[in-house]
Every structure is written in C-alpha cells, then in structure tokens.
Design an enzyme around this catalytic site. Sequence first.
Site, PDB file in Angstrom:
ATOM      1  N   ASP A 283      -1.627  -5.598  -3.300  1.00  9.33           N
ATOM      2  CA  ASP A 283      -3.054  -5.668  -3.008  1.00  9.33           C
ATOM      3  C   ASP A 283      -3.296  -6.504  -1.750  1.00  9.33           C
ATOM      4  O   ASP A 283      -2.661  -7.537  -1.543  1.00  9.33           O
ATOM      5  CB  ASP A 283      -3.773  -6.293  -4.216  1.00  9.33           C
ATOM      6  CG  ASP A 283      -5.274  -6.204  -4.107  1.00  9.33           C
ATOM      7  OD1 ASP A 283      -5.787  -5.090  -3.905  1.00  9.33           O
ATOM      8  OD2 ASP A 283      -5.934  -7.251  -4.233  1.00  9.33           O
TER       9      ASP A 283
ATOM     10  N   ASP B 118     -12.018   0.626  -7.204  1.00  9.72           N
ATOM     11  CA  ASP B 118     -13.150   0.016  -6.504  1.00  9.72           C
ATOM     12  C   ASP B 118     -14.142   1.045  -5.974  1.00  9.72           C
ATOM     13  O   ASP B 118     -15.186   0.670  -5.439  1.00  9.72           O
ATOM     14  CB  ASP B 118     -12.651  -0.838  -5.329  1.00  9.72           C
ATOM     15  CG  ASP B 118     -12.118  -2.191  -5.774  1.00  9.72           C
ATOM     16  OD1 ASP B 118     -12.544  -2.678  -6.841  1.00  9.72           O
ATOM     17  OD2 ASP B 118     -11.283  -2.767  -5.060  1.00  9.72           O
TER      18      ASP B 118
ATOM     19  N   GLU C   6      -1.316  -1.714   0.143  1.00  7.35           N
ATOM     20  CA  GLU C   6      -2.758  -1.448   0.160  1.00  7.35           C
ATOM     21  C   GLU C   6      -3.263  -1.906   1.530  1.00  7.35           C
ATOM     22  O   GLU C   6      -3.776  -3.002   1.698  1.00  7.35           O
ATOM     23  CB  GLU C   6      -3.467  -2.189  -0.991  1.00  7.35           C
ATOM     24  CG  GLU C   6      -4.906  -1.776  -1.187  1.00  7.35           C
ATOM     25  CD  GLU C   6      -5.900  -2.861  -0.763  1.00  7.35           C
ATOM     26  OE1 GLU C   6      -7.108  -2.599  -0.814  1.00  7.35           O
ATOM     27  OE2 GLU C   6      -5.449  -3.955  -0.364  1.00  7.35           O
TER      28      GLU C   6
END
Length: 483
Positions: A284, A383, A331
């Site tokens: 992430d 998200d 990511e």
Amino acid sequence: MGTQAMNTTHQLMNRRLSGVLLHPTSLPSQTQDASCIGDLGSASRTFIDWLHAGGFGLWQMLPIGQVGLGNSPYSSQSSFAIEPMLISIKDLVEERFLPSSTLKISQQDRATKSSRCDWRKARAFKIPRLQMAFNRFIQKQSGRSAFKRFENEHSDWLGPWCTWIAEYTEDSPEYHAFVQYLLNLQWQRMRQYARKKKVSLIGDLPIFCGAQSADVTADAHLFRLNRQGNPTVVTGVPPDTFSRNGQLWGHPHYRWSAHRKEGYRWWCHRVRTALERFDLLRIDHFVGFVHAYEISADAKNARSGKWGSTPGRELLKALRASIGPLPFIAEDLGNVTGKVDRLRKDFGLPGMRILQWAFNSRTSKDLPENYPLDAVVYPGTHDNDTVSGWWRSLPQHARRRFKSLTGTGGAMAPMAMIDLAIESRAHTAIIQAQDLLALGRSARMNTPGVPSGNWRWRLESGQLNQRLARKLYKKNSDAQRLP
C-alpha cells in the site's frame, strides 16, 4: 548491480491470472448464528471452492491485523497479530476446543443483517467463547507442546504484542498468545485448502503503522517520536481535486537512519511473517518508498505538509536479499514520479491500473490499450465506488467514451468492466466481489475521508452461485488463450 540483473519478477506475476477482492470479514455466515462477521471457517472454504469453479486463481484481501479505530483494517494495532474476530467458533467446536453447546444462542442474539458486519455483536459473541476455549485448554493440558512451539517460533513479535494488548484488557498475555495460536491454526488450514484448489492468496501490507500500536511501542526507536513517545511528524497526502485539505492519516513517520543501522531488520521480519500467510503482497502507498508527505503532528489538516525522501531502494534491496524475488504488487497510485516508476521497474514489481479512472481522458494510462504486461488491473478497489455506483455519477463525455469502447453501459457496465479487465494485455486482473454481483453504491466497502459507516459490507449466503461461477469460468478460460 545493473537494472537488468535486478529486474526479476515473481513467478505468480509472469502468467495470466484473475482473482477476486474480498476481505474475510465480508464472507457470509454459514449458519444462523450471532457471529455477525465473516471468518476463516467453512465460509472461507466455500468461497475458495467458488473461486476454483469460476476459474479464478487469486483471492485478494485487505490487511488482516487486529483492527483499531473505526474497525478499519488500515488502522491495525499490530503488523503481526491477526484480528481475533476472524476466528470461526464453529471450527473451534469441530477442533474440540469448545463444546457444541457454545453454538446455541438466544433469539435476540442472532444476526439480523447478513449484508452488514456488526463488530459489537461479533465481539459479544466470540470473546466469551474464546475465553472459555482458553480456560478449557489450560485445564486439560493437552496440546500444550504445539502451543509452546508456536510461542517459541513467533516469540519475537508474539511476546511484545501480548504484553501490549494485555494492558488494555483484563486477560493475561498467555490468553492473547493462545488466541493467535488458534488464528494461526485456522489460517493455515484455510491456506492449505486454497493451495489444494490452486488459489493463491494476496495480502495487503500498509506502509505505515498506527501511532497507538504494539509496533510503535515495542520498537519506538524506529519511529520519529519525541521524548514522551508522541509523533513529531505524521503521515498523509496533500490537497488534491478530491480533498481540499488533503488527508491527515496520523501515522508516525519512520526514523530511517535507525532502520538502516539495523539492516532493515524490522521490515524483513514484517514481510517474512506476512508471507507465512500469503503468496503475494500488495504494498500500500508504494510512492512512500521514494517520498512521503510529512505533516507536523500538531497540524489540523494536511495543507502545510512537505515531501521528504525515503530510502526505498535500500529497503527493497534488503528485502530481496532476505526473501528472494519480491512477491509484491506496487500500489503505485497518487503522486507517481519518474523515480517511483523506475524503482518499481528495477525490482520487477507490477503496478496497478484502475479502470474507473480511464474514461475521463483519451490518453489516460488506465485505458486498457495503455497497459503494460506487468500490471494488475482493477475495475475498482475497496476505496472506489462499485461499478454500478460509479456509472451513475459518470459525466456524459466519459459515458460516451466507455460505450464507444465496450458497446454497452448502464446495467451492463459491471460485466463490461470485468471483460475489459480480464481480456486486457495485463497479466493480472482483480475484480471486487461487489462488481461480480453488479451491486450498487450501498455495497461500497470504503469512502475515503468519511469517518464512519465503512468496512461493513458483507456477502449474503448464496449470492455467489454456481450459475455465475460457470459464466465467469468461461470468461476466464477464454482469457487464458489470449496472447
């Protein structure tokens, strides 16, 4: 070492695969109990069966650490411990840690909405039963050697975690070690089942740690804290078109000089532990390996922050020396610079592409025609809105561009997006479970910047049926034959 020698892509990223994004908490209940949350039991095995029947080879999850504020998997209290509510009480009965009577509950305690997680009810149902299992285990004295072996093998993180969490509960450190032992047993059972069905597991590794976490307490010298143990600078992202004040995450920044001095020991340990549970890891906020946004700890918002450099190349070299070819998905969203892109490519890491971002511009890198082979494409992530919700808010010019590419729209948009993802030249496609079912905005997992109501969506039993699996199996089989 030259770029060519460094660029070794992990074997799972070198062939065409598709998968589903679904957090275990979103699994349905297999019985009419009061669990109120998905777990590692029979529902996980049923889901793995469905993935196999649908021709999927990957199951991607969100972080599995013990949740903190707002029950968010991204506000974990530990980088190593697993969330206790993922334990299956039913499996504990089958494994003889609990008597069958513990599955009997009163009518008022039954789960009322299988489409929503209820963390309060889950804790009320599971914690007393976990305490009972611990007391029975201590009294019987059977199985102690396996438990002690688990404690010894994981003492470097288990001891600090149990000491830390015991300060906030009335239970002993040994109880919390026992809970992690049970979680490990159920996790490994689930992972072995997935391997049998040729399904690989993808985890999610947040780059930062929560200020109020066992990680920061146990290794305070690795974080930028003052003498009172409070962060001096915290994490976030600057203002953009989505957030006028930016995002103030509040995690303490790393003291990179201390990590360098220890040869990035903590990071290597963290990744090795995660790979005991997963086959691949989504890193992430990968841009934070090049630069991270630093905000004064007393700031009210993220407007006044500044970018600071980070030693991501050193860190990735240390990780590769420790574990070999890096099984990471980067990511690489947000403030992606040339340095971020070079770092990702130099270590053979696939980046991400989000189809929902593709149709506002004719030159968007998220359009399928612009994908490299080493990309992981998502119609949307946790998200994002669901595809159905996204379509409803899409401006007309973007709708026209979508229709010109797919020949359809409206109610057919979710399946068209799935086709775009798995038929693209990118090797890997990951689909949210909500989009497989063409669910609307109410099924959204998270809305960034909204502090409540997130992380609660849950599958209803039978929604992922065999008819849908057969349809997707054909799509995945056809995609396997593409160049």
